[in-house]
Write an enzyme that holds these catalytic residues in place. Structure first.
Site, PDB file in Angstrom:
ATOM      1  N   CYS A  59      27.684  31.547  25.247  1.00 13.81           N
ATOM      2  CA  CYS A  59      27.849  31.298  23.810  1.00 13.81           C
ATOM      3  C   CYS A  59      26.539  31.586  23.072  1.00 13.81           C
ATOM      4  O   CYS A  59      25.480  31.674  23.664  1.00 13.81           O
ATOM      5  CB  CYS A  59      28.200  29.830  23.599  1.00 13.81           C
ATOM      6  SG  CYS A  59      29.512  29.253  24.649  1.00 13.81           S
ATOM      7  N   TRP A  61      31.957  31.461  24.298  1.00 15.22           N
ATOM      8  CA  TRP A  61      32.441  32.034  25.565  1.00 15.22           C
ATOM      9  C   TRP A  61      33.168  30.869  26.226  1.00 15.22           C
ATOM     10  O   TRP A  61      32.530  29.949  26.738  1.00 15.22           O
ATOM     11  CB  TRP A  61      31.240  32.517  26.373  1.00 15.22           C
ATOM     12  CG  TRP A  61      31.529  32.924  27.778  1.00 15.22           C
ATOM     13  CD1 TRP A  61      31.448  32.123  28.892  1.00 15.22           C
ATOM     14  CD2 TRP A  61      31.958  34.203  28.263  1.00 15.22           C
ATOM     15  NE1 TRP A  61      31.778  32.825  30.016  1.00 15.22           N
ATOM     16  CE2 TRP A  61      32.094  34.099  29.672  1.00 15.22           C
ATOM     17  CE3 TRP A  61      32.224  35.411  27.660  1.00 15.22           C
ATOM     18  CZ2 TRP A  61      32.497  35.169  30.463  1.00 15.22           C
ATOM     19  CZ3 TRP A  61      32.628  36.485  28.456  1.00 15.22           C
ATOM     20  CH2 TRP A  61      32.762  36.370  29.825  1.00 15.22           C
ATOM     21  N   LYS A  77      33.695  48.911  32.917  1.00 11.88           N
ATOM     22  CA  LYS A  77      33.448  47.568  33.447  1.00 11.88           C
ATOM     23  C   LYS A  77      34.755  46.894  33.834  1.00 11.88           C
ATOM     24  O   LYS A  77      34.827  46.183  34.811  1.00 11.88           O
ATOM     25  CB  LYS A  77      32.712  46.707  32.400  1.00 11.88           C
ATOM     26  CG  LYS A  77      32.426  45.280  32.885  1.00 11.88           C
ATOM     27  CD  LYS A  77      31.551  45.272  34.122  1.00 11.88           C
ATOM     28  CE  LYS A  77      31.356  43.878  34.699  1.00 11.88           C
ATOM     29  NZ  LYS A  77      30.679  43.894  36.018  1.00 11.88           N
ATOM     30  N   ARG A  99      26.139  38.861  24.268  1.00 14.58           N
ATOM     31  CA  ARG A  99      26.262  37.797  25.286  1.00 14.58           C
ATOM     32  C   ARG A  99      27.720  37.595  25.683  1.00 14.58           C
ATOM     33  O   ARG A  99      28.019  36.844  26.600  1.00 14.58           O
ATOM     34  CB  ARG A  99      25.681  36.483  24.755  1.00 14.58           C
ATOM     35  CG  ARG A  99      24.221  36.586  24.342  1.00 14.58           C
ATOM     36  CD  ARG A  99      23.830  35.463  23.399  1.00 14.58           C
ATOM     37  NE  ARG A  99      23.880  34.186  24.034  1.00 14.58           N
ATOM     38  CZ  ARG A  99      22.800  33.529  24.493  1.00 14.58           C
ATOM     39  NH1 ARG A  99      21.621  34.078  24.365  1.00 14.58           N
ATOM     40  NH2 ARG A  99      22.889  32.365  25.068  1.00 14.58           N
ATOM     41  N   GLU A 122      30.416  46.046  50.455  1.00 13.21           N
ATOM     42  CA  GLU A 122      29.972  45.766  49.089  1.00 13.21           C
ATOM     43  C   GLU A 122      28.659  46.491  48.800  1.00 13.21           C
ATOM     44  O   GLU A 122      28.471  47.064  47.724  1.00 13.21           O
ATOM     45  CB  GLU A 122      29.841  44.253  48.898  1.00 13.21           C
ATOM     46  CG  GLU A 122      29.241  43.803  47.582  1.00 13.21           C
ATOM     47  CD  GLU A 122      29.974  44.318  46.351  1.00 13.21           C
ATOM     48  OE1 GLU A 122      31.108  44.824  46.489  1.00 13.21           O
ATOM     49  OE2 GLU A 122      29.397  44.271  45.259  1.00 13.21           O
ATOM     50  N   LYS A 129      27.958  49.322  45.819  1.00  7.93           N
ATOM     51  CA  LYS A 129      26.881  49.215  44.819  1.00  7.93           C
ATOM     52  C   LYS A 129      26.116  50.529  44.736  1.00  7.93           C
ATOM     53  O   LYS A 129      25.848  51.053  43.671  1.00  7.93           O
ATOM     54  CB  LYS A 129      25.884  48.096  45.201  1.00  7.93           C
ATOM     55  CG  LYS A 129      26.202  46.689  44.831  1.00  7.93           C
ATOM     56  CD  LYS A 129      26.588  46.435  43.425  1.00  7.93           C
ATOM     57  CE  LYS A 129      28.002  46.567  43.117  1.00  7.93           C
ATOM     58  NZ  LYS A 129      29.152  45.960  43.281  1.00  7.93           N
ATOM     59  N   ASN A 154      26.312  24.972  23.187  1.00 13.45           N
ATOM     60  CA  ASN A 154      26.311  25.851  24.378  1.00 13.45           C
ATOM     61  C   ASN A 154      26.143  24.955  25.581  1.00 13.45           C
ATOM     62  O   ASN A 154      25.367  24.004  25.534  1.00 13.45           O
ATOM     63  CB  ASN A 154      25.112  26.829  24.338  1.00 13.45           C
ATOM     64  CG  ASN A 154      25.308  27.942  23.352  1.00 13.45           C
ATOM     65  OD1 ASN A 154      26.366  28.034  22.716  1.00 13.45           O
ATOM     66  ND2 ASN A 154      24.310  28.788  23.196  1.00 13.45           N
ATOM     67  N   GLY A 155      26.865  25.273  26.679  1.00 15.00           N
ATOM     68  CA  GLY A 155      26.686  24.499  27.906  1.00 15.00           C
ATOM     69  C   GLY A 155      27.986  23.833  28.318  1.00 15.00           C
ATOM     70  O   GLY A 155      29.057  24.128  27.781  1.00 15.00           O
ATOM     71  N   GLU A 207      28.261  53.610  43.332  1.00 15.70           N
ATOM     72  CA  GLU A 207      28.758  53.568  41.952  1.00 15.70           C
ATOM     73  C   GLU A 207      27.644  53.712  40.922  1.00 15.70           C
ATOM     74  O   GLU A 207      27.917  54.046  39.768  1.00 15.70           O
ATOM     75  CB  GLU A 207      29.585  52.325  41.684  1.00 15.70           C
ATOM     76  CG  GLU A 207      28.817  51.027  41.567  1.00 15.70           C
ATOM     77  CD  GLU A 207      29.739  49.869  41.154  1.00 15.70           C
ATOM     78  OE1 GLU A 207      30.595  50.041  40.274  1.00 15.70           O
ATOM     79  OE2 GLU A 207      29.580  48.794  41.733  1.00 15.70           O
ATOM     80  N   HIS A 262      33.977  55.110  67.537  1.00 14.85           N
ATOM     81  CA  HIS A 262      35.339  55.651  67.358  1.00 14.85           C
ATOM     82  C   HIS A 262      35.347  56.770  66.327  1.00 14.85           C
ATOM     83  O   HIS A 262      36.407  57.101  65.782  1.00 14.85           O
ATOM     84  CB  HIS A 262      36.291  54.516  66.947  1.00 14.85           C
ATOM     85  CG  HIS A 262      36.376  53.434  67.970  1.00 14.85           C
ATOM     86  ND1 HIS A 262      37.091  53.566  69.135  1.00 14.85           N
ATOM     87  CD2 HIS A 262      35.772  52.237  68.028  1.00 14.85           C
ATOM     88  CE1 HIS A 262      36.946  52.471  69.862  1.00 14.85           C
ATOM     89  NE2 HIS A 262      36.143  51.644  69.215  1.00 14.85           N
TER      90      HIS A 262
HETATM   91  C1  AGP Z   1      32.164  46.660  41.127  1.00  9.51           C
HETATM   92  O1  AGP Z   1      30.780  46.822  41.018  1.00  9.51           O
HETATM   93  C2  AGP Z   1      32.918  47.581  40.212  1.00  9.51           C
HETATM   94  N1  AGP Z   1      32.488  47.473  38.868  1.00  9.51           N
HETATM   95  C3  AGP Z   1      34.416  47.453  40.375  1.00  9.51           C
HETATM   96  O2  AGP Z   1      34.727  47.755  41.713  1.00  9.51           O
HETATM   97  C4  AGP Z   1      35.028  46.073  40.039  1.00  9.51           C
HETATM   98  O3  AGP Z   1      34.633  45.134  40.998  1.00  9.51           O
HETATM   99  C5  AGP Z   1      36.551  46.201  40.063  1.00  9.51           C
HETATM  100  O4  AGP Z   1      36.942  47.104  39.062  1.00  9.51           O
HETATM  101  C6  AGP Z   1      37.266  44.870  39.849  1.00  9.51           C
HETATM  102  O5  AGP Z   1      36.955  44.369  38.577  1.00  9.51           O
HETATM  103  P1  AGP Z   1      37.400  42.861  38.209  1.00  9.51           P
HETATM  104  O6  AGP Z   1      36.657  41.966  39.142  1.00  9.51           O
HETATM  105  O7  AGP Z   1      37.023  42.691  36.782  1.00  9.51           O
HETATM  106  O8  AGP Z   1      38.877  42.757  38.435  1.00  9.51           O
END
Ligand code: AGP
Length: 608
Positions: free
Chosen positions: A2, A75, A603, A27, A483, A487, A99-100, A490, A506
């Site tokens: 917030c 938020w 995002k 934010r 994971e 990172k 906020n909080g 991407e 394998h």
């Molecule tokens: C992860 O770094 C990516 N931005 C992407 O894989 C993301 O995790 C995926 O699109 C899922 O998004 P969400 O958690 O908002 O559902």
């Protein structure tokens, strides 16, 4: 997170409040509102769901020349995004923005039974509590605020005004920042200095446990115990972008480095260390329902999928006779997968808007399966459509690459698994190590980040020549390797893939040559020796291995070692993932690509 703004001075308050809230939009928020007070004590309260432009539309019809007011972008944490849940909240003559999180708001609310609550928020409870000590203005507003804050458990940054004293704003903070801008014949309030830029360069940063009464020309600060505090005026950082990124160069680094705090918010009010028990209220499952669970389906995409996979490994370890299946949403939604009786589906999504995950949720609900959300964005579509859920409360995750959400999603799902195990009567001796390690993770994360950040930055520069990377791990280090590979690929566009160590022979072993580097995640433990022989297979073929490990006497002849000093055992892979996060960040910096907005990606993937 917030945003708070406040103004008292000679100019039009509405103008600063709206422009200040716009500065805080980055934010993340889901509603906004302001209140201004006329000299005659008339209050003009305007709130709107959604963007600030909606608020501005409503303000056009409520133009005032008032010179004092407070404003807020919300938020949502308690209560969905809506006008009635938006701040400022009114309680009699006073108005408050907050906020909080007030952890004990339910018990405080019970004690305010005569108050006519209009919203579902914890913040309105705080407003009512302050009013209960204000005595219709018989006592100074600051005193009423102090009396109320002494009863509060949780975090707050607040600004409060009263129509009975329309020349002062009372502000206070504990755990949620507030800054006081000292202008010429005006005093400005904000939750971060970006809102003050262009108005003043002089600021007082309030400290936790302090309460300030500000007027056009004065600032008086005291502690909650009424000890006077001498105000320290500082020069404001003038770089707007730097302020919005918390002083870091990119949102991604800010979000990696704030994981100790974001995980703390995930855990807040959900653990009782004395009895080693976790309390997750959100899922809304009774003890009997938890006891009956035999099968978990964990649904997500990308990082959310990896979080589910990793959490599933853990849940299987401490919960008897339960099967866990983590699935990729975009695949699962088209499978004709039968979900057996006594199943629960965990729907994992930071944004709560991912199309494939949402589609899966709807398919699963058609089978009458109970769905539990593990979501960050409050009031998001997934959060509203699941049967119950646990918000991870990491605040807005701006960078496309998900980092702090991953860490908190894993821990939140492990905690859900612990509630199942507790209900099934699993011995506390088995569960306590998990609970006590979880409680220590925020500080361990802080320590590891401080320990490895500089080292990883140096290493990354040496590995930019590789266009291919292989991430390797066994058991809980395998989903973690997945994971890490995501990172890197991407944001640095390096072709990175993860393999279970045991899978190397394998097929993937054929890949090893000078085009590749390998990131080996090597947590200490019973499978370490197995992983060592895999590392030796790679070394024998000339592999360029970076080893991330917490093994004390690590002596394998790899090219690079990133040592993690910790006595965390069970969740060591989460600490190793910090290395992968930082490695991806610094590789991308070295390559000169856009860290926060990588090409081709969004995002939140709200389309199939
Ligand atoms: C992860 O770094 C990516 N931005 C992407 O894989 C993301 O995790 C995926 O699109 C899922 O998004 P969400 O958690 O908002 O559902």
């Amino acid at each position: 997170m917030c945003g708070i703004v406040g103004y008292v001075g000679e100019k039009n308050a509405q103008d600063f409040l709206v422009s200040g809230l716009k500065r805080l939009e980055y934010r993340g928020y889901d509603s906004a509102g302001i209140v201004t007070l006329g000299a005659d004590g008339e209050a003009t309260l305007v709130r709107a769901k959604g963007k600030i432009s909606n608020l501005e539309e409503k303000l056009a019809g409520a133009k005032r020349n008032d010179t004092i007011g407070i404003g807020h972008t919300r938020w949502a944490t308690h209560g969905e995004p809506s006008e009635r849940n938006a701040h400022p909240h009114q309680a009699g003559p006073i108005y408050l923005v907050h906020n909080g999180i007030i952890e004990n708001y339910k018990e405080l609310k019970k004690a305010l039974k005569d108050f006519d609550f209009k919203s579902e928020t914890d913040s309105e409870v705080l407003a009512a509590l302050i009013e209960s000590f204000y005595g219709e203005g018989k006592y100074p507003l600051a005193n009423a605020v102090v009396q109320a804050l002494k009863l509060v458990k949780g975090t707050y940054g607040i600004a409060v005004v009263s129509v009975l004293k329309p020349d002062e704003i009372v502000v206070a903070r504990s755990g949620s920042p507030l800054v006081i801008g000292i202008g010429h014949d005006e005093t400005l309030i904000a939750s971060d200095a970006s809102a003050l830029l262009g108005h003043t360069k002089q600021a007082i940063y309030l400290n936790d446990g302090e309460v300030a009464t500000v007027t056009e020309k004065s600032v008086e600060i005291k502690t909650l115990n009424a000890e006077p505090v001498s105000a320290k005026v500082e020069e404001i950082e003038t770089n707007l972008a730097a302020i919005q990124k918390g002083g870091y160069e990119h949102f991604l680094l800010k979000e990696i480095m704030e994981q100790p705090d974001s995980l703390t918010e995930t855990l807040r009010g959900r653990m009782n260390l004395e009895d080693g028990v976790v309390h997750l209220g959100g899922p809304g499952l009774s003890e009997a329902e938890l006891r009956k669970i035999k099968h978990l389906v964990i649904v997500g995409c990308g990082t959310a999928y990896h979080a589910g996979l990793l959490a599933g490994y853990y849940i299987e370890k401490f919960t008897p006779e339960i099967t866990v299946e983590a699935v990729i949403a975009s695949e699962y939604r088209y499978r004709q997968a039968y979900i057996p009786e006594d199943s629960v589906a965990l729907i994992v999504s930071q944004s709560g808007e991912t199309a494939d995950t949402l589609a899966c949720l709807r398919e699963i609900k058609k089978q009458g399966v109970k769905t539990i959300g593990i979501v960050n964005a409050i009031g998001s579509t997934i959060a509203r459509e699941v049967d119950g859920g646990t918000y991870v409360h990491v605040g807005p995750e701006i960078s496309v690459a998900s980092t702090k959400a991953f860490t908190s999603q894993v821990i939140a799902m492990v905690m859900f698994g612990l509630t199942i195990a507790q209900a099934k009567g699993v011995k506390s001796g088995i569960l306590k190590p998990y609970v006590s390690e979880i409680a220590r993770m925020p500080e361990e994360i802080r320590k590891v980040l401080d320990e490895v950040r500089g080292e990883v930055e140096k290493i990354a520069g040496k590995y930019t020549k590789y266009e291919h990377g292989i991430y390797l791990g066994r058991d809980v280090a395998y989903p973690t390797a997945m994971e890490g590979a995501l990172k890197l690929k991407e944001i640095s566009y390096v072709d990175a893939n993860a393999y279970a160590f045991g899978e190397l022979k394998h097929g993937p072993l054929a890949l090893i040559d000078d085009r590749f580097f390998e990131m080996a995640l090597l947590p200490d433990g019973e499978l370490y020796d197995k992983a060592v022989s895999n590392v030796q297979e790679v070394l024998a073929r000339g592999g360029h291995i970076i080893a991330a490990t917490n093994v004390d006497k690590f002596d394998l002849p790899v090219e690079t070692v990133v040592k993690i000093t910790t006595d965390i055992e069970l969740f060591a892979p989460i600490l190793m993932n910090l290395v992968s996060q930082l490695f991806a960040y610094y590789m991308t910096i070295a390559k000169g690509y856009d860290v926060d907005q990588p090409r081709n990606l969004a995002k939140s993937v709200t389309v199939e």
